[in-house]
Write a protein that holds these residues in place. Structure first.
Motif, PDB file in Angstrom:
ATOM      1  N   GLY A 142      -8.785   4.221   7.786  1.00 21.27           N
ATOM      2  CA  GLY A 142      -7.933   4.254   6.599  1.00 21.27           C
ATOM      3  C   GLY A 142      -6.561   4.805   6.912  1.00 21.27           C
ATOM      4  N   LEU A 143      -6.510   5.831   7.741  1.00 19.48           N
ATOM      5  CA  LEU A 143      -5.239   6.436   8.126  1.00 19.48           C
ATOM      6  C   LEU A 143      -4.387   5.458   8.930  1.00 19.48           C
ATOM      7  CD1 LEU A 143      -4.067   9.250   7.603  1.00 19.48           C
ATOM      8  CD2 LEU A 143      -4.814   9.906   9.888  1.00 19.48           C
ATOM      9  N   ILE A 144      -5.024   4.725   9.829  1.00 20.20           N
ATOM     10  CA  ILE A 144      -4.299   3.739  10.635  1.00 20.20           C
ATOM     11  C   ILE A 144      -3.751   2.631   9.749  1.00 20.20           C
ATOM     12  CG2 ILE A 144      -4.628   1.893  12.340  1.00 20.20           C
ATOM     13  CD1 ILE A 144      -6.509   3.811  13.832  1.00 20.20           C
ATOM     14  N   PHE A 145      -4.545   2.150   8.794  1.00 22.65           N
ATOM     15  CA  PHE A 145      -4.092   1.084   7.903  1.00 22.65           C
ATOM     16  C   PHE A 145      -2.870   1.533   7.094  1.00 22.65           C
ATOM     17  CE2 PHE A 145      -4.186  -1.121   3.794  1.00 22.65           C
ATOM     18  CZ  PHE A 145      -4.178  -2.437   4.214  1.00 22.65           C
ATOM     19  N   PHE A 146      -2.938   2.753   6.560  1.00 21.76           N
ATOM     20  CA  PHE A 146      -1.815   3.273   5.786  1.00 21.76           C
ATOM     21  C   PHE A 146      -0.571   3.412   6.665  1.00 21.76           C
ATOM     22  CE2 PHE A 146       0.766   6.924   4.480  1.00 21.76           C
ATOM     23  CZ  PHE A 146       1.115   6.552   3.190  1.00 21.76           C
ATOM     24  N   SER A 147      -0.753   3.925   7.881  1.00 25.85           N
ATOM     25  CA  SER A 147       0.384   4.136   8.779  1.00 25.85           C
ATOM     26  C   SER A 147       1.017   2.811   9.197  1.00 25.85           C
ATOM     27  CB  SER A 147      -0.066   4.909  10.021  1.00 25.85           C
ATOM     28  OG  SER A 147      -0.601   6.166   9.665  1.00 25.85           O
ATOM     29  N   LEU A 148       0.183   1.789   9.394  1.00 31.47           N
ATOM     30  CA  LEU A 148       0.717   0.458   9.713  1.00 31.47           C
ATOM     31  C   LEU A 148       1.604  -0.057   8.578  1.00 31.47           C
ATOM     32  CD1 LEU A 148      -2.435  -1.258  11.291  1.00 31.47           C
ATOM     33  CD2 LEU A 148      -0.321  -0.668  12.477  1.00 31.47           C
ATOM     34  N   LEU A 149       1.119   0.094   7.343  1.00 30.30           N
ATOM     35  CA  LEU A 149       1.922  -0.336   6.187  1.00 30.30           C
ATOM     36  C   LEU A 149       3.213   0.459   6.084  1.00 30.30           C
ATOM     37  CD1 LEU A 149      -0.692  -0.844   3.296  1.00 30.30           C
ATOM     38  CD2 LEU A 149       0.603  -2.604   4.508  1.00 30.30           C
ATOM     39  N   TYR A 150       3.115   1.755   6.266  1.00 39.70           N
ATOM     40  CA  TYR A 150       4.288   2.636   6.150  1.00 39.70           C
ATOM     41  C   TYR A 150       5.336   2.255   7.192  1.00 39.70           C
ATOM     42  CZ  TYR A 150       6.687   7.011   4.948  1.00 39.70           C
ATOM     43  OH  TYR A 150       7.606   7.948   4.509  1.00 39.70           O
ATOM     44  N   GLY A 151       4.875   2.080   8.443  1.00 40.65           N
ATOM     45  CA  GLY A 151       5.813   1.725   9.502  1.00 40.65           C
ATOM     46  C   GLY A 151       6.454   0.375   9.278  1.00 40.65           C
ATOM     47  N   TYR A 152       5.669  -0.567   8.778  1.00 38.28           N
ATOM     48  CA  TYR A 152       6.207  -1.908   8.534  1.00 38.28           C
ATOM     49  C   TYR A 152       7.302  -1.875   7.450  1.00 38.28           C
ATOM     50  CZ  TYR A 152       6.483  -6.739   6.957  1.00 38.28           C
ATOM     51  OH  TYR A 152       6.935  -7.976   6.574  1.00 38.28           O
ATOM     52  N   TYR A 153       7.026  -1.171   6.365  1.00 38.53           N
ATOM     53  CA  TYR A 153       8.002  -1.154   5.266  1.00 38.53           C
ATOM     54  C   TYR A 153       9.160  -0.201   5.531  1.00 38.53           C
ATOM     55  CZ  TYR A 153       5.338  -4.401   2.539  1.00 38.53           C
ATOM     56  OH  TYR A 153       4.724  -5.553   2.115  1.00 38.53           O
ATOM     57  N   LEU A 154       9.022   0.639   6.548  1.00 35.67           N
ATOM     58  CA  LEU A 154      10.177   1.422   6.983  1.00 35.67           C
ATOM     59  C   LEU A 154      11.276   0.503   7.517  1.00 35.67           C
ATOM     60  CD1 LEU A 154      11.587   4.085   7.570  1.00 35.67           C
ATOM     61  CD2 LEU A 154      10.217   4.308   9.652  1.00 35.67           C
ATOM     62  N   THR A 155      10.859  -0.633   8.072  1.00 34.04           N
ATOM     63  CA  THR A 155      11.847  -1.601   8.573  1.00 34.04           C
ATOM     64  C   THR A 155      12.436  -2.443   7.452  1.00 34.04           C
ATOM     65  OG1 THR A 155      10.218  -3.381   8.953  1.00 34.04           O
ATOM     66  CG2 THR A 155      10.527  -1.758  10.717  1.00 34.04           C
ATOM     67  N   ARG A 156      11.908  -2.286   6.247  1.00 30.06           N
ATOM     68  CA  ARG A 156      12.374  -3.121   5.126  1.00 30.06           C
ATOM     69  C   ARG A 156      13.307  -2.371   4.178  1.00 30.06           C
ATOM     70  NH1 ARG A 156      10.960  -6.103   8.254  1.00 30.06           N
ATOM     71  NH2 ARG A 156       9.606  -7.935   8.089  1.00 30.06           N
ATOM     72  N   ILE A 157      13.569  -1.098   4.469  1.00 25.79           N
ATOM     73  CA  ILE A 157      14.544  -0.366   3.661  1.00 25.79           C
ATOM     74  C   ILE A 157      15.827  -0.207   4.478  1.00 25.79           C
ATOM     75  CG2 ILE A 157      12.780   0.849   2.326  1.00 25.79           C
ATOM     76  CD1 ILE A 157      13.261   3.312   4.057  1.00 25.79           C
ATOM     77  N   GLU A 158      16.916   0.110   3.792  1.00 21.84           N
ATOM     78  CA  GLU A 158      18.210   0.145   4.468  1.00 21.84           C
ATOM     79  C   GLU A 158      18.954   1.447   4.148  1.00 21.84           C
ATOM     80  OE1 GLU A 158      20.221  -3.317   3.098  1.00 21.84           O
ATOM     81  OE2 GLU A 158      18.903  -4.735   4.144  1.00 21.84           O
ATOM     82  N   GLY A 159      20.077   1.630   4.845  1.00 23.27           N
ATOM     83  CA  GLY A 159      20.972   2.736   4.540  1.00 23.27           C
ATOM     84  C   GLY A 159      20.437   4.093   4.954  1.00 23.27           C
ATOM     85  N   ASP A 160      20.837   5.120   4.194  1.00 30.44           N
ATOM     86  CA  ASP A 160      20.492   6.504   4.537  1.00 30.44           C
ATOM     87  C   ASP A 160      18.990   6.750   4.520  1.00 30.44           C
ATOM     88  OD1 ASP A 160      23.132   7.065   4.854  1.00 30.44           O
ATOM     89  OD2 ASP A 160      23.412   7.925   2.848  1.00 30.44           O
TER      90      ASP A 160
END
Length: 426
Positions: free
Chosen positions: A163-181
């Motif tokens: 469960g932790l790995i699945f959440f971290s994968l999602l978090y890391g992926y959407y970190l690339t989808r935000i911009e700016g500061d």
């Protein structure tokens, strides 16, 4: 002292040899100044294990988020994920087939007399039947449901790594989808956390020889050598099958990719010895990552994705052991398993090694599932308990080596350069 000037893997190896001697001499009864030597081993070993386990959650979360955010787009992530899962399925299947071949060749459970008489199955051990009686294939489904946790903090607290790995994968992926500061702040935070965790790992690994000494001495003091008598052939069967996978199958994959397997053994020696002493792929994860990045030259981008996933789902040695144990139990009870049933055992060993890896006594639970599925007596688990701990240490080393080979092969397929080139550092 000259000892502390040696490379880490030599320090650990020396500690391991001394631990075997100390464990045999001390047993469970020896005392030092009125304090049980066994309890001293237990205390120091638990301190070391606790220190390693303390690192797991922050290290896994930060490494996956940093790795996935570094990979970037969904196409790259999907490609890396497909390679990783494909490799894990292939090597686990090869491991199980090696186990199936050796156990049918040596037939360790074929003996004269009853299993109870020859193997000493006692009422106490048979009591494990009740403990595992409610385990069936539905438990695998339940574990996969935990891949999506209802509470990620609770999942981290309970050590539910899928469960932790699945959440971290999602978090890391959407970190690339935000911009700016926001993107910069998040990226700096997780990169900083990962760097800190690796520094703490360096600190804890300075005490690895002492931790290894205590853990192995305690195990030897517990088991002694007399338990290997009736189960010697089963023990050797598992060791032989693990040896085929460790010394033939995985090195061949490295050779086919153009790498020198001896160079990889050298790079991973400290991690393998630590895996042997802790009997935990997850607890060894910090050192596995460090060894691959510093000694083998694999990028953090690859190790941070491949290794945490492998420490949770890639269990070559465990799957092999499950297969051998089930066939051995069938032989001990005089039950001949046909080809179709043995294929079922192979498939279930492949599946359960992934699905129940995060459960305490995972291999015993998985074996009980397979026994129930093929109609074998669950009390047969009692036959293997005496040597399970020692074999657990060995199969964990195989699990870790399989993960590390995967990281090297996947890194090369991703175009990384300089892998397994320079001299290894201890």
């Amino acid at each position: 002292m000259a000892f502390f000037k040696l490379k880490l893997h030599w320090q650990i190896l020396i500690a391991l040899v001394l631990a075997i001697v100390a464990g045999l001499l001390a047993g469970r009864e020896a005392a030092l100044l009125g304090v049980s030597v066994y309890s001293i081993f237990d205390f120091i070993g638990q301190l070391f294990l606790n220190a390693l386990k303390m690192l797991i959650v922050p290290l896994v979360v930060s490494s996956i988020i940093v790795g996935v955010s570094g990979i970037g787009g969904s196409r790259n992530l999907g490609r890396l994920g497909a390679k990783t899962i494909g490799y894990y399925v292939l090597t686990t299947l090869l491991a199980v087939l090696a186990g199936l071949f050796v156990v049918n060749l040596l037939q360790p459970g074929v003996v004269e007399g009853s299993a109870q008489e020859v193997f000493g199955l006692s009422a106490e051990r048979a009591g494990f039947e009740a403990q595992f009686a409610d385990k069936d294939a539905g438990d695998i489904v339940e574990v996969f449901l935990r891949m999506i946790p209802t509470n990620v903090v609770a999942a981290a607290s309970a050590g539910q790594m899928l469960g932790l790995i699945f959440f971290s994968l999602l978090y890391g992926y959407y970190l690339t989808r935000i911009e700016g500061d926001h993107a910069k702040v998040q990226g700096d935070f997780w990169n900083g956390m990962f760097a800190i965790m690796m520094r703490i790992t360096d600190l804890i690994m300075r005490f690895a020889p002492l931790g290894v000494f205590a853990l192995v001495a305690k195990t030897v003091a517990d088991s002694g050598i007399e338990v290997f008598g009736p189960l010697a052939l089963f023990f050797l069967t598992v060791v032989a099958a693990l040896g085929i996978h460790f010394f033939i199958t995985l090195p061949l994959l490295l050779l086919l990719a153009g790498f020198n397997p001896l160079r990889h053994y050298q790079a991973m020696s400290a991690a393998l010895l630590t895996a042997f002493s802790t009997a935990s792929s997850s607890a060894t994860l910090p050192l596995t990552m460090e060894s691959l990045e510093k000694n083998a030259g694999v990028s953090n981008r690859t190790t941070s994705f491949v290794l945490p996933l492998g420490a949770t789902v890639n269990m070559d040695g465990t799957a092999l052991y499950e297969c051998v144990a089930v066939i051995f139990i069938a032989q001990a009870y005089g039950i001949e398993l046909g080809l179709a049933t043995q294929i079922t055992v192979v498939l279930l060993a492949l599946t359960t090694s992934i699905g129940v890896a995060g459960i305490p006594a995972a291999s015993l639970v998985a074996i009980s599932i397979i026994l129930a599925a093929v109609g074998l007596p669950l009390e047969g688990i009692g036959l293997i308990l005496a040597v399970d701990r020692i074999l657990d240490m060995m199969r964990t080393s195989v699990n870790v080596f399989g993960d590390s080979c995967g990281a090297v092969l996947i890194a090369k397929s991703e175009g990384e350069q300089g892998i397994l080139q320079g001299p290894a550092r201890g």
